[in-house]
Design an enzyme around this catalytic site. Structure first.
Site, PDB file in Angstrom:
ATOM      1  N   LYS A  17       0.777  -1.164  -0.188  1.00  0.00           N
ATOM      2  CA  LYS A  17      -0.144  -0.259   0.054  1.00  0.00           C
ATOM      3  C   LYS A  17       1.201   1.207   0.062  1.00  0.00           C
ATOM      4  O   LYS A  17       0.332   2.244   0.382  1.00  0.00           O
ATOM      5  CB  LYS A  17      -1.111   0.446   1.418  1.00  0.00           C
ATOM      6  N   THR A  70      11.278  -3.753   2.556  1.00  0.00           N
ATOM      7  CA  THR A  70       9.873  -4.735   3.762  1.00  0.00           C
ATOM      8  C   THR A  70      10.384  -6.157   3.128  1.00  0.00           C
ATOM      9  O   THR A  70      11.132  -6.300   2.517  1.00  0.00           O
ATOM     10  CB  THR A  70       8.252  -4.588   3.097  1.00  0.00           C
ATOM     11  N   LYS A 105      14.690  -6.831   5.414  1.00  0.00           N
ATOM     12  CA  LYS A 105      15.097  -6.447   6.407  1.00  0.00           C
ATOM     13  C   LYS A 105      16.297  -6.018   7.116  1.00  0.00           C
ATOM     14  O   LYS A 105      17.094  -5.177   7.696  1.00  0.00           O
ATOM     15  CB  LYS A 105      13.734  -6.311   7.473  1.00  0.00           C
ATOM     16  N   ALA A 156       8.777 -12.124  20.926  1.00  0.00           N
ATOM     17  CA  ALA A 156       9.498 -11.758  20.506  1.00  0.00           C
ATOM     18  C   ALA A 156      10.373 -11.741  19.427  1.00  0.00           C
ATOM     19  O   ALA A 156      12.143 -11.784  19.455  1.00  0.00           O
ATOM     20  CB  ALA A 156      10.234 -12.799  21.477  1.00  0.00           C
ATOM     21  N   ALA A 180       9.091  -6.948  15.158  1.00  0.00           N
ATOM     22  CA  ALA A 180       8.294  -6.601  15.210  1.00  0.00           C
ATOM     23  C   ALA A 180       8.044  -6.307  16.068  1.00  0.00           C
ATOM     24  O   ALA A 180       8.136  -4.674  16.952  1.00  0.00           O
ATOM     25  CB  ALA A 180       6.547  -6.758  14.750  1.00  0.00           C
ATOM     26  N   ARG A 184       6.156 -17.411  23.190  1.00  0.00           N
ATOM     27  CA  ARG A 184       6.674 -19.315  23.308  1.00  0.00           C
ATOM     28  C   ARG A 184       7.370 -19.003  23.373  1.00  0.00           C
ATOM     29  O   ARG A 184       7.828 -20.882  24.118  1.00  0.00           O
ATOM     30  CB  ARG A 184       5.772 -19.524  21.596  1.00  0.00           C
ATOM     31  N   GLY A 216      -3.746  -3.143  13.096  1.00  0.00           N
ATOM     32  CA  GLY A 216      -2.082  -2.343  12.183  1.00  0.00           C
ATOM     33  C   GLY A 216      -1.978  -1.201  11.304  1.00  0.00           C
ATOM     34  O   GLY A 216      -1.089  -0.545  10.709  1.00  0.00           O
TER      35      GLY A 216
END
Ligand code: ATR
Length: 273
Positions: free
Chosen positions: A16, A62, A66, A128, A131, A152, A239
């Site tokens: 987008k 993206t 990254k 963790a 993000a 987890r 988000g």
């Protein structure tokens, strides 16, 4: 010629970013063109370098690039370094300046758009990974009463908490440790929603007057948001605001003009149902 910007990723068809930056450019009267580039696996550096050599002024990065973007930079901001990931470049001569605006965009969405201050609040973040890494420093700067990372793989949450301990009070734990604890704001920063899965979070973490925030965008009522809704949480968000706010941060960094974000958020909002 108009100044050139682009987002690079693979796949990139869903992005987008050209729409958002196009709206910003029009609203602020900035003469720029923003395109999408499908980066080739394993050839990120070549693709980014050729865009730059052709006169590119800046880029967004993206998935899955990254981390390669982190290596391509010649200078990284503190938040990019702490996040271990880069989502925006600015090209200045030989310099490749790198930033990560995901966490600051998320924080701005929560505080300014959703009207939910983090200061003094009990905040829980699930996951963790990248993000979460990007969000922790901007969150701590807001001064929450408590910031807990649940994951987890418990070691990863604890290692992150230890790494950032000089920046504020935070702790890492497993999902079963959350039994009996309530939080004002709960963020889902796991990648579970991308596969329609639910992190094993007890429904008792939610409070009715609190906020449940899904970092994934455009997936409607994800299993996490559904759980929060069933637990009586009145304010649910995904988000979309984070996506637009991180873009606004990059636009400001590149152009020196901060665009209004409300129109782009309204345009991209997918109903939570
Ligand atoms: P990102 O960059 O999107 O954060 P990532 O670095 O691969 O992606 O991290 C994904 C996060 O989602 C991790 O915290 C992962 O938990 P583990 O570290 O234990 O693997 C979490 N995650 C993914 N699927 C999940 C699921 N079904 N339930 C709970 N956590 C999940």
């Amino acid at each position: 010629m108009s100044d050139q910007y682009a987002v690079i990723g693979n796949p990139i068809g869903h992005t987008k970013s050209p729409l958002i930056h196009g709206m910003f450019a029009e609203a602020t009267g900035q003469d720029l063109v923003y395109t999408a580039i499908e980066g080739r696996p394993g050839q990120f550096a070549e693709d980014a370098a050729s865009f730059r050599a052709a006169g590119g002024r800046g880029m967004n990065v993206t998935a899955p690039f990254k981390l390669e973007a982190f290596a391509f930079a010649t200078e990284r901001s503190q938040r990019a370094s702490l996040a271990g990931a880069v989502n925006a470049f600015k090209f200045e001569g030989e310099r490749v300046l790198a930033e990560n605006f995901d966490g600051v965009g998320l924080t701005r969405d929560v505080v300014s758009n959703l009207g939910c201050a983090l200061r003094g609040k009990r905040v829980l973040i699930l996951g963790a990974g990248g993000a979460t890494r990007g969000a922790l420093l901007p969150f701590l700067e807001q001064g929450p009463a408590e910031l807990v990372i649940a994951n987890r793989t418990v070691d990863k949450a604890q290692a992150l908490a230890t790494e950032l301990r000089d920046h504020g009070a935070l702790r890492g734990c497993g999902y079963q440790d959350l039994e009996g604890q309530g939080f004002d704001i709960v963020f889902n920063a796991t990648s579970a929603s991308l596969r329609g899965e639910l992190p094993p979070v007890p429904a008792t973490v939610f409070t009715a007057d609190g906020l449940a925030y899904e970092l994934a965008y455009g997936k409607g009522l994800t299993p996490f948001l559904r759980l929060a809704q069933q637990a009586g949480v009145r304010q649910l968000a995904d988000g979309v605001g984070m996506l637009v706010e991180q873009a606004a941060e990059a636009f400001d960094w590149w152009r020196g003009v901060r665009p209004e974000t409300a129109a782009a958020i309204a345009r991209l909002t997918v109903p939570l149902c």
